[in-house]
Design a protein around this motif. Sequence first.
Motif, PDB file in Angstrom:
ATOM      1  N   ARG A 280      -8.182   2.991  -0.967  1.00  0.00           N
ATOM      2  CA  ARG A 280      -7.841   3.387   0.392  1.00  0.00           C
ATOM      3  C   ARG A 280      -8.304   2.317   1.381  1.00  0.00           C
ATOM      4  NH1 ARG A 280      -9.557   9.065   3.465  1.00  0.00           N
ATOM      5  NH2 ARG A 280      -8.373   8.674   5.381  1.00  0.00           N
ATOM      6  N   LEU A 281      -7.354   1.500   1.849  1.00  0.00           N
ATOM      7  CA  LEU A 281      -7.620   0.546   2.915  1.00  0.00           C
ATOM      8  C   LEU A 281      -7.036   1.152   4.187  1.00  0.00           C
ATOM      9  CD1 LEU A 281      -7.375  -1.054   0.075  1.00  0.00           C
ATOM     10  CD2 LEU A 281      -7.285  -3.074   1.505  1.00  0.00           C
ATOM     11  N   SER A 282      -6.424   0.358   5.044  1.00  0.00           N
ATOM     12  CA  SER A 282      -5.721   0.954   6.177  1.00  0.00           C
ATOM     13  C   SER A 282      -4.469   1.672   5.687  1.00  0.00           C
ATOM     14  CB  SER A 282      -5.345  -0.109   7.207  1.00  0.00           C
ATOM     15  OG  SER A 282      -4.537  -1.109   6.621  1.00  0.00           O
ATOM     16  N   ARG A 283      -3.992   1.289   4.489  1.00  0.00           N
ATOM     17  CA  ARG A 283      -2.956   2.019   3.761  1.00  0.00           C
ATOM     18  C   ARG A 283      -3.460   2.242   2.338  1.00  0.00           C
ATOM     19  NH1 ARG A 283       2.422  -1.402   4.533  1.00  0.00           N
ATOM     20  NH2 ARG A 283       1.621  -2.664   6.241  1.00  0.00           N
ATOM     21  N   ASN A 314     -12.895   2.848  -0.939  1.00  0.00           N
ATOM     22  CA  ASN A 314     -12.478   2.059   0.232  1.00  0.00           C
ATOM     23  C   ASN A 314     -12.373   0.583  -0.085  1.00  0.00           C
ATOM     24  OD1 ASN A 314     -15.119   1.242   0.028  1.00  0.00           O
ATOM     25  ND2 ASN A 314     -15.605   1.517   2.193  1.00  0.00           N
ATOM     26  N   LYS A 319     -10.046  -5.272   4.175  1.00  0.00           N
ATOM     27  CA  LYS A 319      -8.938  -4.889   5.055  1.00  0.00           C
ATOM     28  C   LYS A 319      -7.594  -5.407   4.563  1.00  0.00           C
ATOM     29  CE  LYS A 319     -12.007  -3.125   7.797  1.00  0.00           C
ATOM     30  NZ  LYS A 319     -12.222  -1.658   7.784  1.00  0.00           N
TER      31      LYS A 319
END
Length: 580
Positions: A280-283, A314, A319
């Motif tokens: 799970r990153l920004s998407r 994460n 990112k």
Amino acid sequence: MERIPKEKTLEKFLMNTHVKISQKQSTSSGDIKAEPETHEPLLNWTGHPFVDAGLVAILLLSGKEKPEGLTKEDIERAIEFVAELYATKEWSSSYLHAMVMPNNGIILANPGTTGPISTAVKNAIKQENGLELSEDAKKELTKRIAKNFDDLLANEVVMFLESISQKYSNQDIKDIEKFAKEIAKLVVSQPFVIQALKRRIKSNLSELFNDIVQASIGDSICILCGKRQTYHKKGIYRAVFPLLGTGDVPNYFHSANIHGADVCAHCLFLTQFMPLAAYRLSRVLVIHAYPYDLMLTLSKEALEDIKKTKLASNARGFKRPENFLFHIIGEITRRIERDDYWENGSVTLYYFACNNQSQELDVIPIPNSALRFVTYASLVDYTGWKHIVAMGWRKRPKEEQFEEFERKYPNEVYAKLLNNESILGYFYDTQKRKANTNWRLLAFYCKEVLGLDKDALEFIKGVGDRIVETIEKLPDNQLKRRVRELENVNRLYQFEAFFIGLEKLRQEKSIEKPLMTFDEFARILTSYGEDINVSWKTVRNLLLFRIYEKLHNRLMKASEEPEGSEEEEYSVYGVGGDEE
């Protein structure tokens, strides 16, 4: 990188990623039944990233490496594990509903899942004007909750309301609507509600698994595995399979199929486990790799993080998906001390978000040449590789800032590797007049990525050594100017003039052998064409690397001295015509 536009259907994406697999026989639905008497595995690889990610998750949970080793008990334990996670708000609302499969009725990824409980409690309280419920009110409350969940939860809710009724018995209820809402909120926050959600998720997944071996072959075949019968008990929309359309807009599909995509129970079942192997990153990042043992290795950290924190991984705070990938493959390579582990690997990143507002997908294929180079660099000269990567940020990080930059910012070196563009200019630092790594790594890059053969590299290396032999005889200030000439070359005629100037210098210094023969001179200038990767510019970069490697200390010493007043003996612009 291939971006899938939002306005286009993604059913084509599903169809184009399937591969053929062998057909499997089936059993009946309900709780998971005994394994059929067959040598076929319970679950199979398909080639689709989301389906395969789900299979990876189950294999990692069971400690198995191949689907053939999975048993019914392994599947049951995986269902138990995932049901416990998905029943929590952190998974159901904040992650699954918001980013992966919104309103999923199988794994209950919907903020409104507990709505029927809340509504039933509020109605009962308002009907009785308080918590002193009559027997009829209790029966009605039990009936409503059992309809949507089960009798156990219905009884637990009634018992809970009875247990708190005395506490509120003397309370003057001025706003029954507000009071009912507060009590309903208290009820749905209780652990027994989470357990009820878990039971329902577990039941849904068990029933879906049993449906895998139940359907016979018919006219409609799964577009993913290409073998099994399409699942007909539920419409296959984005609620249960990411990046599809909705049931409200059937023409979102190429086929305008009112039942959604033609996906079988097997592929649908495995996709429900995909979040366990994703980051799970920004998407959401799914790493699909072949051979499949690579996929197990690259996804292992995601599941380990989940086991530790009970939350989606994460990706260490990265990112950018490509930064994270290159970081972990380098780390894995150094740990196992084998760069050949990735030699024939195929890796593709699927970086997506799917919710009720928008759908986004970036497909990022990792060139095999880039994969092999990064792993080789990480193993043979990790410090040098970090220096090369650091050149890809406009602001150069200090040693202690490197990992912070890698987590936060896009990198030009990574971007060029992904786009099959040359990174040769990053192998040296013109400001520090320094080679960032050794010739061994440079040679590997040129051979494996740029396609230069060994003879060409040795030839260019020899020319570089002859250049060093020539200019090292000069005073420091003249040495610095000669090197600057090569650094500033940006036209072919300037490149020619540089060699002519050096040949004149060799004659003046009475160096017996010429810098190059006529044939060698023509080869340097023309044999490598004007291809973006292999051209005279490539040769120039290789020569600069060799010069910096051999003469770094003298060049740095010369840089510290003030410029002299004597004229340069030979200008790069003195031959070959006027500068363009």
